[in-house]
Structures are given as C-alpha cells and as structure tokens.
Motif scaffolding. Sequence first.
Motif, PDB file in Angstrom:
ATOM      1  N   ARG A  49       9.906   2.842  40.349  1.00 17.67           N
ATOM      2  CA  ARG A  49       9.260   3.664  41.366  1.00 17.67           C
ATOM      3  C   ARG A  49      10.264   4.432  42.218  1.00 17.67           C
ATOM      4  NH1 ARG A  49       8.473   6.430  45.047  1.00 17.67           N
ATOM      5  NH2 ARG A  49       7.023   6.307  46.790  1.00 17.67           N
ATOM      6  N   HIS A  50      11.404   3.823  42.538  1.00 16.71           N
ATOM      7  CA  HIS A  50      12.370   4.453  43.428  1.00 16.71           C
ATOM      8  C   HIS A  50      13.554   5.084  42.690  1.00 16.71           C
ATOM      9  CE1 HIS A  50      10.250   3.240  46.986  1.00 16.71           C
ATOM     10  NE2 HIS A  50      10.201   1.988  46.558  1.00 16.71           N
ATOM     11  N   GLY A  51      13.397   5.291  41.388  1.00 15.01           N
ATOM     12  CA  GLY A  51      14.409   6.024  40.639  1.00 15.01           C
ATOM     13  C   GLY A  51      15.683   5.258  40.354  1.00 15.01           C
ATOM     14  N   LEU A  52      15.694   3.972  40.620  1.00 16.68           N
ATOM     15  CA  LEU A  52      16.865   3.166  40.280  1.00 16.68           C
ATOM     16  C   LEU A  52      16.940   2.950  38.772  1.00 16.68           C
ATOM     17  CD1 LEU A  52      16.327   0.742  43.229  1.00 16.68           C
ATOM     18  CD2 LEU A  52      18.410   2.071  42.935  1.00 16.68           C
ATOM     19  N   LEU A  53      15.783   2.940  38.138  1.00 20.47           N
ATOM     20  CA  LEU A  53      15.695   2.889  36.677  1.00 20.47           C
ATOM     21  C   LEU A  53      14.829   4.062  36.219  1.00 20.47           C
ATOM     22  CD1 LEU A  53      15.095  -0.931  36.010  1.00 20.47           C
ATOM     23  CD2 LEU A  53      17.253   0.333  35.807  1.00 20.47           C
ATOM     24  N   PRO A  54      15.434   5.159  35.771  1.00 19.96           N
ATOM     25  CA  PRO A  54      14.632   6.276  35.257  1.00 19.96           C
ATOM     26  C   PRO A  54      13.779   5.829  34.079  1.00 19.96           C
ATOM     27  CG  PRO A  54      16.916   6.953  35.624  1.00 19.96           C
ATOM     28  CD  PRO A  54      16.876   5.460  35.781  1.00 19.96           C
ATOM     29  N   LEU A  55      12.600   6.412  33.959  1.00 20.58           N
ATOM     30  CA  LEU A  55      11.680   5.999  32.902  1.00 20.58           C
ATOM     31  C   LEU A  55      12.297   6.118  31.511  1.00 20.58           C
ATOM     32  CD1 LEU A  55       8.213   7.396  34.057  1.00 20.58           C
ATOM     33  CD2 LEU A  55       8.875   5.001  33.796  1.00 20.58           C
ATOM     34  N   THR A 253      27.343  26.267  48.318  1.00 22.20           N
ATOM     35  CA  THR A 253      28.107  25.061  47.976  1.00 22.20           C
ATOM     36  C   THR A 253      27.649  23.876  48.824  1.00 22.20           C
ATOM     37  OG1 THR A 253      30.023  26.407  47.400  1.00 22.20           O
ATOM     38  CG2 THR A 253      30.405  24.054  47.787  1.00 22.20           C
ATOM     39  N   PRO A 254      27.219  22.780  48.197  1.00 22.55           N
ATOM     40  CA  PRO A 254      26.747  21.625  48.975  1.00 22.55           C
ATOM     41  C   PRO A 254      27.900  20.849  49.623  1.00 22.55           C
ATOM     42  CG  PRO A 254      26.674  21.118  46.633  1.00 22.55           C
ATOM     43  CD  PRO A 254      27.054  22.570  46.734  1.00 22.55           C
ATOM     44  N   LYS A 255      27.576  20.231  50.747  1.00 24.01           N
ATOM     45  CA  LYS A 255      28.526  19.374  51.452  1.00 24.01           C
ATOM     46  C   LYS A 255      28.100  17.910  51.421  1.00 24.01           C
ATOM     47  CE  LYS A 255      29.782  23.088  54.658  1.00 24.01           C
ATOM     48  NZ  LYS A 255      29.822  23.522  56.086  1.00 24.01           N
ATOM     49  N   SER A 256      26.929  17.654  50.907  1.00 26.36           N
ATOM     50  CA  SER A 256      26.421  16.279  50.814  1.00 26.36           C
ATOM     51  C   SER A 256      25.348  16.239  49.745  1.00 26.36           C
ATOM     52  CB  SER A 256      25.839  15.818  52.159  1.00 26.36           C
ATOM     53  OG  SER A 256      24.696  16.586  52.497  1.00 26.36           O
ATOM     54  N   VAL A 257      24.904  15.028  49.407  1.00 25.77           N
ATOM     55  CA  VAL A 257      23.777  14.816  48.498  1.00 25.77           C
ATOM     56  C   VAL A 257      22.706  14.068  49.271  1.00 25.77           C
ATOM     57  CG1 VAL A 257      22.965  13.737  46.382  1.00 25.77           C
ATOM     58  CG2 VAL A 257      25.251  14.753  46.459  1.00 25.77           C
ATOM     59  N   LEU A 258      21.529  14.661  49.359  1.00 23.38           N
ATOM     60  CA  LEU A 258      20.423  14.049  50.092  1.00 23.38           C
ATOM     61  C   LEU A 258      19.529  13.289  49.115  1.00 23.38           C
ATOM     62  CD1 LEU A 258      18.839  13.625  52.691  1.00 23.38           C
ATOM     63  CD2 LEU A 258      17.733  15.840  52.307  1.00 23.38           C
ATOM     64  N   LEU A 259      19.359  12.005  49.367  1.00 21.50           N
ATOM     65  CA  LEU A 259      18.502  11.158  48.538  1.00 21.50           C
ATOM     66  C   LEU A 259      17.136  11.001  49.193  1.00 21.50           C
ATOM     67  CD1 LEU A 259      21.037   8.307  47.656  1.00 21.50           C
ATOM     68  CD2 LEU A 259      20.452  10.302  46.273  1.00 21.50           C
ATOM     69  N   THR A 260      16.102  10.865  48.378  1.00 23.76           N
ATOM     70  CA  THR A 260      14.755  10.582  48.872  1.00 23.76           C
ATOM     71  C   THR A 260      14.293   9.249  48.306  1.00 23.76           C
ATOM     72  OG1 THR A 260      13.560  11.614  47.025  1.00 23.76           O
ATOM     73  CG2 THR A 260      14.290  13.068  48.824  1.00 23.76           C
ATOM     74  N   VAL A 261      13.192   8.724  48.808  1.00 22.41           N
ATOM     75  CA  VAL A 261      12.678   7.445  48.320  1.00 22.41           C
ATOM     76  C   VAL A 261      12.235   7.539  46.870  1.00 22.41           C
ATOM     77  CG1 VAL A 261      11.988   6.573  50.578  1.00 22.41           C
ATOM     78  CG2 VAL A 261      10.370   7.913  49.226  1.00 22.41           C
ATOM     79  N   GLU A 262      12.020   8.755  46.374  1.00 21.76           N
ATOM     80  CA  GLU A 262      11.636   8.921  44.975  1.00 21.76           C
ATOM     81  C   GLU A 262      12.812   8.733  44.027  1.00 21.76           C
ATOM     82  OE1 GLU A 262       8.414   9.335  44.612  1.00 21.76           O
ATOM     83  OE2 GLU A 262       8.188   9.589  46.786  1.00 21.76           O
ATOM     84  N   SER A 263      14.030   8.905  44.525  1.00 18.79           N
ATOM     85  CA  SER A 263      15.201   8.908  43.642  1.00 18.79           C
ATOM     86  C   SER A 263      16.408   8.366  44.388  1.00 18.79           C
ATOM     87  CB  SER A 263      15.466  10.341  43.152  1.00 18.79           C
ATOM     88  OG  SER A 263      16.483  10.375  42.187  1.00 18.79           O
ATOM     89  N   LEU A 264      16.582   7.053  44.319  1.00 18.41           N
ATOM     90  CA  LEU A 264      17.649   6.374  45.060  1.00 18.41           C
ATOM     91  C   LEU A 264      18.734   5.798  44.163  1.00 18.41           C
ATOM     92  CD1 LEU A 264      15.525   4.393  47.690  1.00 18.41           C
ATOM     93  CD2 LEU A 264      17.056   6.304  48.162  1.00 18.41           C
ATOM     94  N   GLY A 265      18.647   6.048  42.859  1.00 17.09           N
ATOM     95  CA  GLY A 265      19.561   5.399  41.928  1.00 17.09           C
ATOM     96  C   GLY A 265      20.824   6.179  41.654  1.00 17.09           C
ATOM     97  N   ASP A 266      21.785   5.504  41.040  1.00 15.73           N
ATOM     98  CA  ASP A 266      23.047   6.142  40.677  1.00 15.73           C
ATOM     99  C   ASP A 266      22.848   7.281  39.695  1.00 15.73           C
ATOM    100  OD1 ASP A 266      24.127   4.182  42.242  1.00 15.73           O
ATOM    101  OD2 ASP A 266      25.443   3.326  40.701  1.00 15.73           O
ATOM    102  N   ALA A 267      21.715   7.260  38.952  1.00 16.78           N
ATOM    103  CA  ALA A 267      21.453   8.312  37.969  1.00 16.78           C
ATOM    104  C   ALA A 267      20.733   9.510  38.571  1.00 16.78           C
ATOM    105  CB  ALA A 267      20.625   7.746  36.816  1.00 16.78           C
TER     106      ALA A 267
END
Length: 378
Positions: A49-55, A253-267
């Motif tokens: 659900r939180h993108g730690l394991l992509p489907l 050019t990005p200065k950071s990576v913004l994570l959301t609850v939908e996608s919190l994984g290393d991938a």
Amino acid sequence: MRASPDIRGGQTAADAALAAFDVTGYAATRNRVLPASGRGASRLSPYIRHGLLPLLEVWNAAAGGPAPDVSKFRDELFWQEYARHLYARVGMHLHRNLRFDVAWSGEFAPAAWPREMACVDWALSSLETDGWLVNQSRMWLASQYTVRSGAGWVAGQEYFHRHLLDGSRAANLLGWQWTVGAGSSKPYGFARWQVEKRAPQLCAACPLNRNCPIQNFPPDRDLHPVLNPTPLLVRDDDLATTQGPTTVVERSTPKSVLLTVESLGDADPALLAHPQLPAVFIFDEPALEKLQLSSKRLVFFVETLQDLAARREVIVHLGDPRRIAPELSAAITWAPVPSFEKYAGTAVELHPWPWLAQPHAGSVQSFSAWRKNLTRPK
C-alpha cells in the motif's frame, strides 16, 4: 504512541517480509483466520500500500511457486491494481454507490458491531490492536456492519481506514462497496458457518453460541441500479490524466525528493533518480486532523522514515503541504489518488507511477470487465 505489535514500518522490514513469504499453499489457506499459524495470507499489504514493495516486484517474487498458488496470489495483486485504476479514474465518485443503490450513512454506529459476538469482538480487537486483518475477517465486519445491522457503509469503511496499516481509499472503498453489493448487486452474507469454517474456536467460546444472531444467512435483498451512474465506469475519455505522466516531466533542477504516503520505498522512481538529494516527507497536518488516524499508522510512517534515514538524509515537516511543498524545489513521483493535486503543481520534476499494468480506456464496472482489456505484466 503505540505501534502494531507484529508489523513494523520500513524498507528493511518490507524486504524481510517478502523474502520470508512462501506462496506454496496460498490458494487453500489465504482465507484461514485462526489459528494464526495456519494462515496463508502474505501480510505484505501494508508494504504494498505504501510503495515499499511495488506490485511488480511482488508479482515477480511469486514466480516459481505451485501454479494454482501463484495464479491465486497474482489475482489478489490484480485486485489491488484494479482498485488503483478505478480510483485514479473515478476519484471521489468512489465514495458513493457505484452501480447499485445501498443505504449509506456518514454517522459511525458502534452498536452495528456487537462485541458480545466473539467473532466480531475478536476481529475488531485485532483491527484496533494490530492494524491488520485477513480479508475474510474484514468481510465479516463489513457485512455485519452493513448487511446485518443496516448501518450503511461509509462510516464503517472510515473506521477501517483509521486503523488499517494498509488502509488505502482505493482498496478500502472498493472492498466495502463490493461487500454490501453496491458494486456487484450481490451482498456478502455473513453467517455462522463461515466462522466455524475459518475460526471454529471463536464459536466454541462465544457466549451466544446457543443463540447465535448469524446462525443463518441474512435474507436476500433487491438492490436497484443507481440512477445516472458516472459514465467513467464505462469509458475513459481522458486516459492521460488517469494514468499520469508516462515519461519524466522536467521543469527545473530539483533540490530534494518529496515522498508521499503512496510511495515511501527505496524503489520510488524520484528517489532512485536522485540518490544524492535529501528525501523530504510532510506530515499533512490538516489531513491528520480530519482523518484522526490511529497511532499505529503514524508509528508505521515514522519507522519507515527512520529506516530510510539510515541510508540517506531525511527531512520531515509537519504542516500544510500546500504551503511547504512549493518551497522544496522537489522531484516527486506522481500518485493515482485525488489528493496528489496538492503536490502536482509544485514539483520541479515529475516521475511516472510504477503501474503493474497500464490503465486502459475500457470498462471498469467490474473486476472481470476491467481484466478483459488489460495488458498483463511481463
């Protein structure tokens, strides 16, 4: 703050759970409730659900197991993908009855879950303590709340969403709609034989054993089609919006990576693209005040961020994303949920969502209709 006693947050925990999962026997035991040692359910859903394991990663991990078990397990992954496709297309319409008219209420009705029933008390206690239930016991609670007690479905699913570690609007709303018959015209009829088959010890110890209120199936109900349902169920004339960007959208050019609850994984695609940039997460204060999520869910997020911080810089904010995100110059991965709009316009770099199968423009009125036009993952 209280964590789930059995499911911890973080990529490390997710990877360990996937490595330990054996699909063998899944088809026969996935609906077993008790004893816990005999369950075939994977317990991977919070990480999915939180993108730690992509489907797609989970899909591939099942390869090589017994064919019936792999097929059934992948069917469940497809159900998750169907829920995401449906939510991405119809958005807030999913909060209403889709195809068949079923009474619903916005007021929570605790009495709809009578705790004197051992099966209900056990399932609710598991939900509130662990933040996770096998699918069968979710259906028990949903059917008892709605089909048996007549309390509607919206407030009940909200209670699930508050407590479930895998609580997603897509899967949760869809599951409740199908249980009460709003999505299929066939309500799930909760009855004693289901408990005796899946968890017989609950009936044996129940104070209502000899006066069971669910001894027989509830009477059949005639459900009427919803008048003027959304035409999006039949066809998508704006597929590009539903599926999101298919290539990286670069604005500056990005200065950071913004994570959301939908996608919190290393991938997370944006995270992978910028290993040298700090990862930023915003605890959405207005949303948290509205949703009143359980401490288990919040601890799961904190554990996930702590785990990520062992590998790269992590910055955490508490506040309104609409005010904070524009100052971040962030790369972000697009997400198939209506709430993503608060981030979309502020990202300086937008990455595609990692679909298991690309959305199509055909019917999504049912799981089977959706699958007919589906391109299977390779």
